[in-house]
Design an enzyme around this catalytic site. Structure first.
Site, PDB file in Angstrom:
ATOM      1  N   ASN A  13       0.926  -1.159   0.072  1.00  0.00           N
ATOM      2  CA  ASN A  13      -0.135  -0.194   0.141  1.00  0.00           C
ATOM      3  C   ASN A  13       0.870   1.086  -0.043  1.00  0.00           C
ATOM      4  O   ASN A  13       1.570   1.150   0.629  1.00  0.00           O
ATOM      5  CB  ASN A  13      -0.663   0.186   1.501  1.00  0.00           C
ATOM      6  N   LYS A  16       0.439   4.137   2.505  1.00  0.00           N
ATOM      7  CA  LYS A  16       1.133   3.556   4.150  1.00  0.00           C
ATOM      8  C   LYS A  16       2.450   3.684   4.181  1.00  0.00           C
ATOM      9  O   LYS A  16       2.821   4.477   4.698  1.00  0.00           O
ATOM     10  CB  LYS A  16       0.753   1.999   4.323  1.00  0.00           C
ATOM     11  N   ASP A  72      -1.002  -4.323  11.134  1.00  0.00           N
ATOM     12  CA  ASP A  72      -1.942  -4.445  11.155  1.00  0.00           C
ATOM     13  C   ASP A  72      -3.094  -4.426  12.003  1.00  0.00           C
ATOM     14  O   ASP A  72      -2.912  -3.980  12.738  1.00  0.00           O
ATOM     15  CB  ASP A  72      -2.236  -6.722  11.465  1.00  0.00           C
ATOM     16  N   SER A  73      -4.312  -4.635  11.075  1.00  0.00           N
ATOM     17  CA  SER A  73      -5.452  -3.503  11.571  1.00  0.00           C
ATOM     18  C   SER A  73      -6.762  -3.755  10.944  1.00  0.00           C
ATOM     19  O   SER A  73      -7.347  -4.925  10.305  1.00  0.00           O
ATOM     20  CB  SER A  73      -5.603  -2.418  11.414  1.00  0.00           C
ATOM     21  N   TYR A 159     -14.504   0.948   6.550  1.00  0.00           N
ATOM     22  CA  TYR A 159     -15.473   0.865   8.297  1.00  0.00           C
ATOM     23  C   TYR A 159     -15.019   2.304   8.119  1.00  0.00           C
ATOM     24  O   TYR A 159     -16.594   2.107   9.066  1.00  0.00           O
ATOM     25  CB  TYR A 159     -15.699  -0.157   9.080  1.00  0.00           C
ATOM     26  N   ASP A 160     -14.952   3.868   7.877  1.00  0.00           N
ATOM     27  CA  ASP A 160     -14.952   4.751   7.805  1.00  0.00           C
ATOM     28  C   ASP A 160     -16.156   5.071   7.167  1.00  0.00           C
ATOM     29  O   ASP A 160     -16.664   6.039   8.936  1.00  0.00           O
ATOM     30  CB  ASP A 160     -14.208   5.817   7.113  1.00  0.00           C
ATOM     31  N   HIS A 185      -6.472   5.039  14.762  1.00  0.00           N
ATOM     32  CA  HIS A 185      -5.268   3.894  15.413  1.00  0.00           C
ATOM     33  C   HIS A 185      -4.075   3.903  14.894  1.00  0.00           C
ATOM     34  O   HIS A 185      -3.252   4.350  15.532  1.00  0.00           O
ATOM     35  CB  HIS A 185      -6.110   2.987  15.615  1.00  0.00           C
ATOM     36  N   ARG A 186      -4.044   3.877  12.941  1.00  0.00           N
ATOM     37  CA  ARG A 186      -2.789   3.776  12.906  1.00  0.00           C
ATOM     38  C   ARG A 186      -1.794   5.116  13.120  1.00  0.00           C
ATOM     39  O   ARG A 186      -0.642   4.913  13.306  1.00  0.00           O
ATOM     40  CB  ARG A 186      -2.881   4.282  11.175  1.00  0.00           C
TER      41      ARG A 186
HETATM   42  P1  IMP Z   1      -4.913  -4.161   6.715  1.00  0.00           P
HETATM   43  O1  IMP Z   1      -4.493  -3.920   8.128  1.00  0.00           O
HETATM   44  O2  IMP Z   1      -4.391  -3.730   5.962  1.00  0.00           O
HETATM   45  O3  IMP Z   1      -5.182  -5.228   6.881  1.00  0.00           O
HETATM   46  O4  IMP Z   1      -6.176  -3.640   7.123  1.00  0.00           O
HETATM   47  C1  IMP Z   1      -7.606  -4.434   7.121  1.00  0.00           C
HETATM   48  C2  IMP Z   1      -8.862  -4.083   7.380  1.00  0.00           C
HETATM   49  O5  IMP Z   1      -9.358  -3.111   8.919  1.00  0.00           O
HETATM   50  C3  IMP Z   1      -8.964  -3.020   5.648  1.00  0.00           C
HETATM   51  O6  IMP Z   1      -9.438  -3.939   5.215  1.00  0.00           O
HETATM   52  C4  IMP Z   1     -10.102  -2.104   6.504  1.00  0.00           C
HETATM   53  O7  IMP Z   1     -11.474  -3.050   6.200  1.00  0.00           O
HETATM   54  C5  IMP Z   1      -9.951  -1.929   7.927  1.00  0.00           C
HETATM   55  N1  IMP Z   1      -9.789  -0.606   8.272  1.00  0.00           N
HETATM   56  C6  IMP Z   1      -8.000  -0.916   9.184  1.00  0.00           C
HETATM   57  N2  IMP Z   1      -8.181   0.342   9.050  1.00  0.00           N
HETATM   58  C7  IMP Z   1      -8.990   1.098   8.744  1.00  0.00           C
HETATM   59  C8  IMP Z   1      -9.741   2.488   8.754  1.00  0.00           C
HETATM   60  O8  IMP Z   1      -8.459   3.761   9.158  1.00  0.00           O
HETATM   61  N3  IMP Z   1     -10.528   2.805   8.069  1.00  0.00           N
HETATM   62  C9  IMP Z   1     -12.004   1.967   7.967  1.00  0.00           C
HETATM   63  N4  IMP Z   1     -11.353   0.596   7.859  1.00  0.00           N
HETATM   64  C10 IMP Z   1      -9.766   0.273   8.308  1.00  0.00           C
END
Ligand code: IMP
Length: 216
Positions: A13, A16, A72-73, A159-160, A185-186
């Site tokens: 990404n 990021k 991871d989020s 999910y924003d 969170h990030r």
């Molecule tokens: P990953 O960390 O790129 O694997 O993302 C995990 C998933 O969590 C994403 O595809 C979103 O569905 C959700 N997600 C993580 N951070 C956000 C955010 O800041 N806004 C909305 N959805 C989020």
């Protein structure tokens, strides 16, 4: 740290990467996306965010012999026992996409009868100096809020549109992206990671290069 030290970002990404470059500007390092080094996505088989972040970072270290940063989020909904959690990106099935994931989450929430259930975004960030690093720098960011029943706003992703931010009185998709990038969170996890990196590598010291037997 040496000026030429490269750190691989265990993500494809570019958004990021841009955020990380901005946050780590004080560090004399070059950040490079794993996809630019031909590294494939890691298997996210962990049952916690921190496990997945470590799996991703270790995979990137092993494949490149470089230090790595991974995250991871996801979103946790209290009434759903923390779901979708680590499965946030694939809640409605592999490759389902943001819209289907969001609709499934709304459907699950409606099934409980809960109104505006408590929810939180979680982000785990990990730095590993090499694949055998037993003391990775780990930082967690948590963004508290609740869900709204209908999507609102056009910014952001995932999910924003259904995540209501009480401190700002709107969903995170209605927030100015600059504001979101300061409080999410990030952002919190990145700030913590920076603090952890400063502690582990005090000024003038160097992120260790690959050690024998722990690299690719
Ligand atoms: P990953 O960390 O790129 O694997 O993302 C995990 C998933 O969590 C994403 O595809 C979103 O569905 C959700 N997600 C993580 N951070 C956000 C955010 O800041 N806004 C909305 N959805 C989020």
């Amino acid at each position: 740290m040496a000026g030429s030290q490269r750190i691989v970002i265990a993500s494809s990404n570019t958004g990021k990467l841009r955020e990380l470059v901005a946050w780590l500007h004080e560090w004399p390092v070059e950040l490079v996306n794993q996809s630019d080094l031909g590294v494939t996505e890691a298997d996210e088989s962990g049952i916690s965010f921190v496990e997945n972040a470590i799996l991703k970072a270790r995979h990137a270290c092993s494949a490149t012999g470089l230090p790595a940063i991974a995250d991871d989020s996801g979103i946790e909904v209290e009434i759903l026992d923390g779901a979708p959690g680590v499965r946030s990106a694939r809640f409605a099935g592999p490759g389902a996409g943001d819209e289907k994931n969001l609709q499934l989450l709304l459907e699950r929430v409606r099934g409980t009868g809960a109104v505006n259930p408590v929810a939180r975004f979680q982000c785990l960030m990990v730095f590993m100096a090499h694949a055998g690093d037993a003391t990775p720098v780990i930082a967690q960011g948590t963004w508290n809020g609740h869900l709204v029943p209908e999507p609102r706003g056009s910014h952001g992703f995932g999910y924003d549109p259904i995540f209501f931010v009480p401190t700002h009185g709107c969903t995170s998709a209605e927030l100015d992206p600059t504001i979101k990038n300061q409080i999410s969170h990030r952002a919190q996890a990145l700030a913590g990671l920076l603090q952890g990196l400063r502690a582990r590598f005090p000024a003038q010291s160097e992120i260790p290069r690959r050690r024998a037997g722990t690299g690719r």
